[in-house]
Design a protein around this motif. Structure first.
Motif, PDB file in Angstrom:
ATOM      1  N   ILE A 702       4.069  18.439   3.881  1.00  0.00           N
ATOM      2  CA  ILE A 702       4.018  17.220   4.697  1.00  0.00           C
ATOM      3  C   ILE A 702       2.658  17.078   5.374  1.00  0.00           C
ATOM      4  CG2 ILE A 702       5.023  16.018   6.669  1.00  0.00           C
ATOM      5  CD1 ILE A 702       7.636  17.556   6.068  1.00  0.00           C
ATOM      6  N   TYR A 703       2.018  15.945   5.125  1.00  0.00           N
ATOM      7  CA  TYR A 703       0.818  15.561   5.873  1.00  0.00           C
ATOM      8  C   TYR A 703       1.254  14.924   7.189  1.00  0.00           C
ATOM      9  CZ  TYR A 703      -2.242  15.945   1.736  1.00  0.00           C
ATOM     10  OH  TYR A 703      -2.962  16.394   0.667  1.00  0.00           O
ATOM     11  N   ARG A 704       0.509  15.218   8.226  1.00  0.00           N
ATOM     12  CA  ARG A 704       0.732  14.563   9.512  1.00  0.00           C
ATOM     13  C   ARG A 704      -0.619  14.068  10.010  1.00  0.00           C
ATOM     14  NH1 ARG A 704       0.424  15.761  14.996  1.00  0.00           N
ATOM     15  NH2 ARG A 704       1.962  14.673  16.297  1.00  0.00           N
ATOM     16  N   VAL A 722      -2.358   5.113   6.081  1.00  0.00           N
ATOM     17  CA  VAL A 722      -2.107   3.688   6.306  1.00  0.00           C
ATOM     18  C   VAL A 722      -1.133   3.157   5.263  1.00  0.00           C
ATOM     19  CG1 VAL A 722      -3.166   1.404   6.325  1.00  0.00           C
ATOM     20  CG2 VAL A 722      -4.320   3.327   7.436  1.00  0.00           C
ATOM     21  N   ARG A 723      -1.346   3.536   4.032  1.00  0.00           N
ATOM     22  CA  ARG A 723      -0.427   3.103   2.973  1.00  0.00           C
ATOM     23  C   ARG A 723       0.985   3.613   3.244  1.00  0.00           C
ATOM     24  NH1 ARG A 723      -3.632   5.638  -1.825  1.00  0.00           N
ATOM     25  NH2 ARG A 723      -1.843   4.945  -3.089  1.00  0.00           N
ATOM     26  N   ALA A 724       1.102   4.867   3.693  1.00  0.00           N
ATOM     27  CA  ALA A 724       2.412   5.426   4.008  1.00  0.00           C
ATOM     28  C   ALA A 724       3.050   4.697   5.190  1.00  0.00           C
ATOM     29  CB  ALA A 724       2.281   6.911   4.304  1.00  0.00           C
ATOM     30  N   ALA A 725       2.255   4.377   6.206  1.00  0.00           N
ATOM     31  CA  ALA A 725       2.790   3.701   7.384  1.00  0.00           C
ATOM     32  C   ALA A 725       3.275   2.300   7.043  1.00  0.00           C
ATOM     33  CB  ALA A 725       1.726   3.648   8.471  1.00  0.00           C
ATOM     34  N   ARG A 726       2.531   1.606   6.213  1.00  0.00           N
ATOM     35  CA  ARG A 726       2.962   0.252   5.831  1.00  0.00           C
ATOM     36  C   ARG A 726       4.264   0.312   5.027  1.00  0.00           C
ATOM     37  NH1 ARG A 726      -2.700  -3.006   4.413  1.00  0.00           N
ATOM     38  NH2 ARG A 726      -3.395  -3.110   6.594  1.00  0.00           N
ATOM     39  N   MET A 727       4.371   1.290   4.145  1.00  0.00           N
ATOM     40  CA  MET A 727       5.599   1.447   3.379  1.00  0.00           C
ATOM     41  C   MET A 727       6.774   1.753   4.311  1.00  0.00           C
ATOM     42  SD  MET A 727       6.423   4.154   0.288  1.00  0.00           S
ATOM     43  CE  MET A 727       5.031   3.550  -0.665  1.00  0.00           C
ATOM     44  N   ILE A 747       1.884   9.545  11.641  1.00  0.00           N
ATOM     45  CA  ILE A 747       2.728   9.315  10.476  1.00  0.00           C
ATOM     46  C   ILE A 747       2.837  10.612   9.685  1.00  0.00           C
ATOM     47  CG2 ILE A 747       0.712   8.456   9.199  1.00  0.00           C
ATOM     48  CD1 ILE A 747       4.279   7.266   8.514  1.00  0.00           C
ATOM     49  N   ARG A 748       4.034  10.897   9.188  1.00  0.00           N
ATOM     50  CA  ARG A 748       4.246  12.060   8.320  1.00  0.00           C
ATOM     51  C   ARG A 748       4.600  11.553   6.925  1.00  0.00           C
ATOM     52  NH1 ARG A 748       8.327  16.254  10.515  1.00  0.00           N
ATOM     53  NH2 ARG A 748       9.659  14.419  10.717  1.00  0.00           N
ATOM     54  N   TYR A 749       3.940  12.119   5.933  1.00  0.00           N
ATOM     55  CA  TYR A 749       4.172  11.667   4.565  1.00  0.00           C
ATOM     56  C   TYR A 749       3.894  12.796   3.588  1.00  0.00           C
ATOM     57  CZ  TYR A 749      -0.935  11.265   4.251  1.00  0.00           C
ATOM     58  OH  TYR A 749      -2.277  11.531   4.232  1.00  0.00           O
ATOM     59  N   VAL A 750       4.358  12.596   2.344  1.00  0.00           N
ATOM     60  CA  VAL A 750       4.048  13.525   1.253  1.00  0.00           C
ATOM     61  C   VAL A 750       3.346  12.742   0.157  1.00  0.00           C
ATOM     62  CG1 VAL A 750       5.981  15.053   1.758  1.00  0.00           C
ATOM     63  CG2 VAL A 750       6.296  13.156   0.152  1.00  0.00           C
ATOM     64  N   MET A 751       2.687  13.451  -0.722  1.00  0.00           N
ATOM     65  CA  MET A 751       2.009  12.802  -1.830  1.00  0.00           C
ATOM     66  C   MET A 751       2.909  12.879  -3.060  1.00  0.00           C
ATOM     67  SD  MET A 751      -0.712  11.056  -2.257  1.00  0.00           S
ATOM     68  CE  MET A 751      -1.750  11.589  -0.902  1.00  0.00           C
ATOM     69  N   GLY A 752       3.398  11.707  -3.493  1.00  0.00           N
ATOM     70  CA  GLY A 752       4.251  11.629  -4.668  1.00  0.00           C
ATOM     71  C   GLY A 752       3.471  11.153  -5.886  1.00  0.00           C
ATOM     72  N   LYS A 753       4.148  11.080  -6.981  1.00  0.00           N
ATOM     73  CA  LYS A 753       3.504  10.612  -8.217  1.00  0.00           C
ATOM     74  C   LYS A 753       2.995   9.184  -8.074  1.00  0.00           C
ATOM     75  CE  LYS A 753       4.222  14.183 -11.023  1.00  0.00           C
ATOM     76  NZ  LYS A 753       3.123  14.914 -11.687  1.00  0.00           N
ATOM     77  N   ASN A 754       3.636   8.391  -7.190  1.00  0.00           N
ATOM     78  CA  ASN A 754       3.216   7.010  -6.963  1.00  0.00           C
ATOM     79  C   ASN A 754       2.268   6.865  -5.774  1.00  0.00           C
ATOM     80  OD1 ASN A 754       4.831   6.220  -9.112  1.00  0.00           O
ATOM     81  ND2 ASN A 754       6.585   5.749  -7.782  1.00  0.00           N
ATOM     82  N   GLU A 757       3.852   8.711   0.346  1.00  0.00           N
ATOM     83  CA  GLU A 757       5.166   8.150   0.663  1.00  0.00           C
ATOM     84  C   GLU A 757       5.653   8.737   1.987  1.00  0.00           C
ATOM     85  OE1 GLU A 757       7.664   8.984  -2.678  1.00  0.00           O
ATOM     86  OE2 GLU A 757       6.751   7.431  -3.918  1.00  0.00           O
ATOM     87  N   PRO A 758       6.047   7.885   2.929  1.00  0.00           N
ATOM     88  CA  PRO A 758       6.499   8.387   4.234  1.00  0.00           C
ATOM     89  C   PRO A 758       7.829   9.110   4.100  1.00  0.00           C
ATOM     90  CG  PRO A 758       6.955   6.044   4.043  1.00  0.00           C
ATOM     91  CD  PRO A 758       6.170   6.413   2.820  1.00  0.00           C
ATOM     92  N   LEU A 759       8.111   9.957   5.052  1.00  0.00           N
ATOM     93  CA  LEU A 759       9.381  10.687   5.009  1.00  0.00           C
ATOM     94  C   LEU A 759      10.566   9.748   5.146  1.00  0.00           C
ATOM     95  CD1 LEU A 759       8.682  13.936   7.077  1.00  0.00           C
ATOM     96  CD2 LEU A 759       8.240  13.434   4.663  1.00  0.00           C
TER      97      LEU A 759
END
Length: 802
Positions: A702-704, A722-727, A747-754, A757-759
């Motif tokens: 998880i990125y924070r 920013v992309r994760a937060a908008r999603m 914001i906390r997110y992971v890097m997916g194939k797309n 992506e936020p948690l």
């Protein structure tokens, strides 16, 4: 009311213009309880150069109750000045605006009456009270003198609220002084037979250790809260984000209910004030009570945490917390408890209050705030204000030297260069010792007598031979200055605080003393002058360079240096005892060299003192990523103290940075510790990469990261967070939930194939190759390449097999 002198601690301060003149109000905490002090008919003063006398007199014709007086003071340009005295402080503001149109500056007109009264009497937080008359519950027109040793026991309440996800108020909890209580919106449950036998009131419910009071409306909740404050009368309100959230929600609720929120003493309201430089950030001054936010207090005391959430800080400091899930799980559980189990919600609410009190106790935050007020002259709950603290100490001493202060912006130009950083020599080393100059910039101020008044005297002095020469053709007076004495006083007070093991006072004094150089380099400071601050920082550059030369004359290599520290490679592995002996010898020689050299060069007493800081048994300095150049402010080492205890130290590396994933930080820690300890590391690298690919470390991916601007401010550049937060907020909007990231935040997110992506909403499989190439490989190669290996060579075959 007191009839004999007593002491007090200033909680709040305020001024107002009345028909009789300017009135100053101080609320004090005393042994006898809270005391309101009123000082009436206070004259306000500013200054103007005497050459503008006619212009000012013309302006004063239309301004009654103001006059000019001759004074034995002058400006930094050596111009004599007149005092402008006003019955009402606001008249100075009006005069300032009128004179500005005529290009005539009014000096020190921005110093507010309650500040000037204290600073000119050398009062910071403690006061001795003499005389005065008791009038309507206040002590009027007494005399206040400094009482720097006074430390009262303050009455503290911890306040916390619970709301719906739309910030509709559900409950208010109070813990600390007085009755532990929760005010809960809703009807009390029907009393049980046992409750009837004990004559339990219908609006309250017994709990294990607090009282739960049910309120039929939010209006009743606010009224109960007002009554609690009037009854228990705390000196200090503490909480977590207590001003920006709890008090603002309470104020909005009160406004919606057309009910005054009267949390100040004497049943007075909060005097809300917007921050001029921060959007949607508020101050909440209230008469007689200080409000201390736990997050701001921790940051002011230089505590650092990956997250300043109450849960995270409680876990870090207390080893326990109260977590009931992530942001939306938490809100759902709060909603469930409010609807189905209000006593459980009350318990959760007051648990937050309890944790805040325990954090304050563990980190000694209230003691730190009190000692900081004593050290700075600022109000108990004001944690910024380094410039104001400098002015509080400097202005009265400057006046006694015959000068008045310039206005902000009178001197323009670029600030000075920062601290000097030596080029580093990357690689692995055995036995590196670090020597550190004690309070470098304050010691330069003391030694070279760097001072605004001293510079004004030096630049206009005729006897240049007697002046102290500094960088950039500066010259300083040897006998007319203020700042060196201020620093010396604080320095000695800190030494005494350390001897008496008063850590909050020691920390407060250190921070205010070390802030002075930064203040002089701030364009918002009235004493800003590029030549002045450069006289400090460029001296620091000179000291690092000279120290490096001295060390190398002794046959040792300096592999890095940063502002006030030098890193010395001893050339081979030394025992801990040997390394300490070398460091002690170097310290003695360097300090003696400064003492002798400064006496010979400019007949100055040296307060420059280098100290032994650390012995690194093993030390690693990486390169700048993608180059062979050594990095700066990034290193790791295996330190050894005098007792032989070892500890891993990380500075600036991924291990010490919260914006890298736990996967990367744990990998770096594991790899470096194995290399330093001489343990096998190849299998560790291979197994770690394989476990990552196998999904065994998914909880560490998880990125924070922080959104430093409003979400709609990002237009051309859209970083992953920013992309994760908008999603995430698109998803929240679809579910009808409050948007979380429009004003920034974490914001906390992971890097997916797309992509990121936020948690809150995960849609694609994890991109493990991203984590190998962007998180593990850069760390591994920085460590492995000096050892003749690299990440791909170790892991490529295993990845193919896997």
């Amino acid at each position: 009311m007191p009839t004999t002198p007593q002491q007090g601690f200033i909680l709040t301060r305020h001024w107002r213009d009345t028909a009789a003149g300017t009135e100053i109000e101080y609320w004090l905490a005393t042994e006898a309880g809270p005391l309101k002090v009123l000082l009436t008919r206070q004259m306000s003063v500013a200054f103007v150069e005497a050459r503008h006398r006619v212009v000012v007199q013309t302006q004063l014709l239309a301004m009654p109750d103001m006059d000019l007086r001759e004074l034995a003071l002058k400006s930094f340009q050596q111009e004599p000045v007149l005092g402008v005295y006003a019955k009402h402080y606001r008249q100075l503001g009006k005069l300032t605006r009128g004179l500005k149109q005529l290009d005539v500056p009014l000096l020190e007109a921005d110093v507010r009456p309650h500040e000037r009264y204290l600073m000119e009497r050398f009062i910071t937080a403690g006061v001795q009270i003499e005389g005065g008359q008791a009038v309507d519950g206040a002590l009027v027109d007494c005399r206040l003198l400094p009482a720097p040793a006074y430390r009262p026991a303050l009455k503290v309440v911890s306040l916390d609220i619970e709301t719906s996800q739309h910030q509709d108020l559900y409950s208010i909890a109070l813990d600390g002084v007085g009755e532990r209580v929760v005010f809960m919106l809703g009807d009390a449950p029907a009393p049980t037979a046992q409750a009837k036998q004990t004559e339990q009131t219908e609006d309250s419910e017994p709990t294990s250790d607090f009282r739960l009071i049910y309120c039929a409306s939010r209006k009743a909740m606010i009224e109960q809260l007002n009554a609690w404050f009037a009854r228990h009368d705390p000196d200090v309100i503490v909480g977590w984000n207590v001003i920006q959230f709890d008090l603002r929600v309470l104020q909005k609720t009160a406004d919606d209910c057309a009910t005054p929120l009267l949390l100040g003493r004497e049943g007075r309201p909060i005097a809300w004030r917007a921050h001029p430089g921060k959007q949607d950030y508020w101050f909440a001054p209230m008469p007689g009570r200080a409000v201390i936010d736990g997050i701001e207090a921790l940051r002011a005391a230089v505590w650092s945490f990956p997250s300043f959430s109450l849960e995270n800080v409680a876990q870090a400091l207390l080893g326990e917390g109260k977590d009931i899930g992530d942001e939306y799980d938490k809100m759902a559980e709060i909603e469930r408890r409010y609807q189905e189990d209000k006593p459980a919600l009350a318990t959760y609410n007051i648990r937050d209050c309890e944790l805040v009190l325990r954090i304050f106790d563990k980190a000694q935050l209230l003691q730190f705030a009190m000692e900081r007020a004593h050290a700075t002259g600022l109000q108990l709950d004001q944690f910024g204000g380094s410039i104001a603290a400098f002015s509080h100490h400097y202005l009265p001493r400057m006046h006694r030297q015959g000068y008045v202060a310039p206005n902000v912006g009178d001197v323009r130009g670029k600030s000075s260069p920062g601290g000097y950083v030596l080029d580093s020599r990357p690689g692995f080393y055995d036995s590196v010792v670090v020597l550190d100059y004690k309070s470098l910039y304050p010691s330069i101020i003391r030694t070279y007598l760097v001072d605004p008044v001293g510079l004004a005297e030096g630049l206009h002095g005729s006897d240049t031979a007697s002046l102290i020469r500094g960088p950039m053709d500066t010259r300083f007076s040897r006998d007319k200055h203020c700042l060196p004495e201020i620093v010396t006083t604080l320095w000695r007070a800190r030494d005494e605080a350390k001897r008496s093991k008063n850590e909050p006072l020691s920390q407060a004094l250190k921070l205010v003393m070390n802030s002075f150089a930064g203040v002089l380099g701030a364009t918002e400071c009235r004493f800003f002058n590029p030549a002045l601050i450069s006289s400090i920082t460029l001296r620091g550059h000179e000291m690092v360079k000279r120290t490096k030369a001295l060390v190398q004359q002794r046959g040792y290599e300096v592999i890095y240096g940063d502002t006030d520290s030098i890193f010395i490679w001893l050339g081979r592995a030394h025992s801990n005892q040997e390394a300490h002996a070398v460091a002690t010898s170097l310290v003695k020689d360097i300090n003696a060299w400064w003492t002798q050299g400064l006496r010979q060069e400019q007949n100055l007493e040296s307060f420059l003192e280098i100290e032994f800081d650390t012995h690194y048994k093993k030390f690693f300095m990486p390169t700048i990523r993608g180059s062979d150049v050594g990095s700066k402010k990034r290193y790791a080492g295996l330190s050894v103290d005098a007792d032989g205890q070892e500890a891993m130290v990380y500075r600036g590396l991924e291990m010490a940075r919260s914006d890298w994933t736990p996967l990367a930080r744990q990998f770096q820690e594991g790899l470096l510790s194995r290399v330093f300890q001489g343990e096998p590391y190849r299998d560790f690298v291979i197994d770690y990469a394989q476990a990552t690919l196998a999904g065994k470390k998914d909880d560490q991916l998880i990125y924070r990261k922080r959104l430093r601007h409003r979400l709609d401010a990002y237009v051309a550049n859209l970083p992953p967070q920013v992309r994760a937060a908008r999603m995430a907020d698109d998803y929240n909007a679809r579910l009808g939930r409050p948007l979380q990231y429009q004003r920034g935040g974490w914001i906390r997110y992971v890097m997916g194939k797309n992509g990121p992506e936020p948690l809150e909403v995960r849609q694609s499989p994890i991109d493990y190759e991203h984590y190998l190439s962007k998180q593990l490989q850069p760390i591994a190669d920085a460590i492995l390449q000096p050892l003749g290996e690299d990440f791909n060579s170790l892991t490529s075959m295993q990845q193919e097999l896997f």
